[in-house]
Design an enzyme around this catalytic site. Structure first.
Site, PDB file in Angstrom:
ATOM      1  N   GLY A  45      37.646  43.877  39.648  1.00  0.00           N
ATOM      2  CA  GLY A  45      38.889  43.809  38.882  1.00  0.00           C
ATOM      3  C   GLY A  45      38.667  42.901  37.697  1.00  0.00           C
ATOM      4  N   GLN A  50      40.829  37.350  30.788  1.00  0.00           N
ATOM      5  CA  GLN A  50      39.439  36.988  31.102  1.00  0.00           C
ATOM      6  C   GLN A  50      38.473  37.385  29.996  1.00  0.00           C
ATOM      7  OE1 GLN A  50      39.733  38.775  35.279  1.00  0.00           O
ATOM      8  NE2 GLN A  50      38.341  37.045  35.563  1.00  0.00           N
ATOM      9  N   CYS A  98      36.035  35.059  41.711  1.00  0.00           N
ATOM     10  CA  CYS A  98      36.582  35.456  40.419  1.00  0.00           C
ATOM     11  C   CYS A  98      35.478  35.338  39.374  1.00  0.00           C
ATOM     12  CB  CYS A  98      37.747  34.534  40.056  1.00  0.00           C
ATOM     13  SG  CYS A  98      38.490  34.887  38.467  1.00  0.00           S
ATOM     14  N   LEU A  99      35.371  36.329  38.495  1.00  0.00           N
ATOM     15  CA  LEU A  99      34.305  36.306  37.476  1.00  0.00           C
ATOM     16  C   LEU A  99      34.450  35.113  36.534  1.00  0.00           C
ATOM     17  CD1 LEU A  99      34.159  40.104  36.552  1.00  0.00           C
ATOM     18  CD2 LEU A  99      32.526  38.827  37.951  1.00  0.00           C
ATOM     19  N   HIS A 140      45.568  39.292  42.851  1.00  0.00           N
ATOM     20  CA  HIS A 140      44.628  38.394  42.177  1.00  0.00           C
ATOM     21  C   HIS A 140      44.628  38.660  40.666  1.00  0.00           C
ATOM     22  CE1 HIS A 140      40.604  36.217  41.858  1.00  0.00           C
ATOM     23  NE2 HIS A 140      40.705  36.838  40.705  1.00  0.00           N
ATOM     24  N   GLU A 141      44.530  39.936  40.279  1.00  0.00           N
ATOM     25  CA  GLU A 141      44.483  40.281  38.848  1.00  0.00           C
ATOM     26  C   GLU A 141      45.823  40.002  38.181  1.00  0.00           C
ATOM     27  OE1 GLU A 141      41.677  40.648  37.612  1.00  0.00           O
ATOM     28  OE2 GLU A 141      40.674  40.890  39.546  1.00  0.00           O
ATOM     29  N   HIS A 144      46.302  36.557  37.034  1.00  0.00           N
ATOM     30  CA  HIS A 144      45.667  36.234  35.749  1.00  0.00           C
ATOM     31  C   HIS A 144      46.662  36.421  34.595  1.00  0.00           C
ATOM     32  CE1 HIS A 144      41.524  35.291  36.660  1.00  0.00           C
ATOM     33  NE2 HIS A 144      41.372  36.366  37.399  1.00  0.00           N
TER      34      HIS A 144
HETATM   35 NI    NI Z   1      39.813  36.679  38.805  1.00  0.00          NI
END
Ligand code: NI
Length: 183
Positions: A45, A50, A98-99, A140-141, A144
């Site tokens: 995701g 991000q 998370c990236l 989660h997304e 963000h």
């Molecule tokens: Ni994340």
């Protein structure tokens, strides 16, 4: 095209994102960029903040996990201007990553099901119910877009233990194979 992934500590990750207008000129490019950057980073995701854009859009593709979790078969979507309208089910715990926060994984408690309204990539309005892992990935997304990170949802003690690691991530001290950007 891929973009650098903004790391923990970048101010854009803390903003509440703005809705995307239906006539947003570079929507297709933005969607492609999100998917390509996500695949390149082996993510499931990715949300626009991000990659440095404070816009309400995220993409998911968890179909690669279908062998472990058959409910994720074909779970690939674009969510534009999403609003979670209800959280349902029970609280479950899963070890998330998370990236934007490489090399940190922590148990996070989330609701097991959600109702969400959003627009798809053609700006068609949709309302859908998700449960299990799909519901978790979406939450989660979605966080963000609200300027929230999973590390906000762990206990103060755990957060204190991570403090040094988070500080070094915010200074760009990470070893990942994708391009990153720090504040
Ligand atoms: Ni994340």
């Amino acid at each position: 095209m891929t973009s650098p992934v903004f790391l923990y500590g970048s101010p854009v990750l803390r903003k509440v994102s703005s809705d995307i207008p239906e006539d947003y000129p570079e929507l297709d490019e933005l969607i492609d960029n999100l998917f390509e950057t996500m695949y390149h980073s082996d993510g499931i995701g990715l949300a626009a903040p991000q990659i440095g854009k404070s816009l309400r859009i995220f993409v998911v593709d968890a179909s690669s996990l279908e062998e472990e979790d058959s409910s994720l078969s074909g779970f690939k979507r674009v969510f534009i201007n999403p609003r979670i309208i209800s959280y349902e089910g029970e609280l479950t715990v899963y070890n998330e990553g998370c990236l934007s926060i490489p090399d940190i994984r922590e148990d996070v408690e989330r609701e097991s099901a959600i109702h969400i309204r959003y627009c798809d990539s053609d700006f068609n309005y949709r309302e859908e119910y998700f449960e299990g892992m799909a519901a978790r990935i979406i939450q989660h997304e979605y966080d963000h877009l609200e300027g929230r990170l999973f590390t906000d949802l762990i206990s103060p003690l755990k957060k204190r233990l991570l403090k040094r690691k988070l500080t070094s991530i915010s200074k760009g001290r990470v070893e990942v194979k994708y391009r990153v950007k720090h504040a």
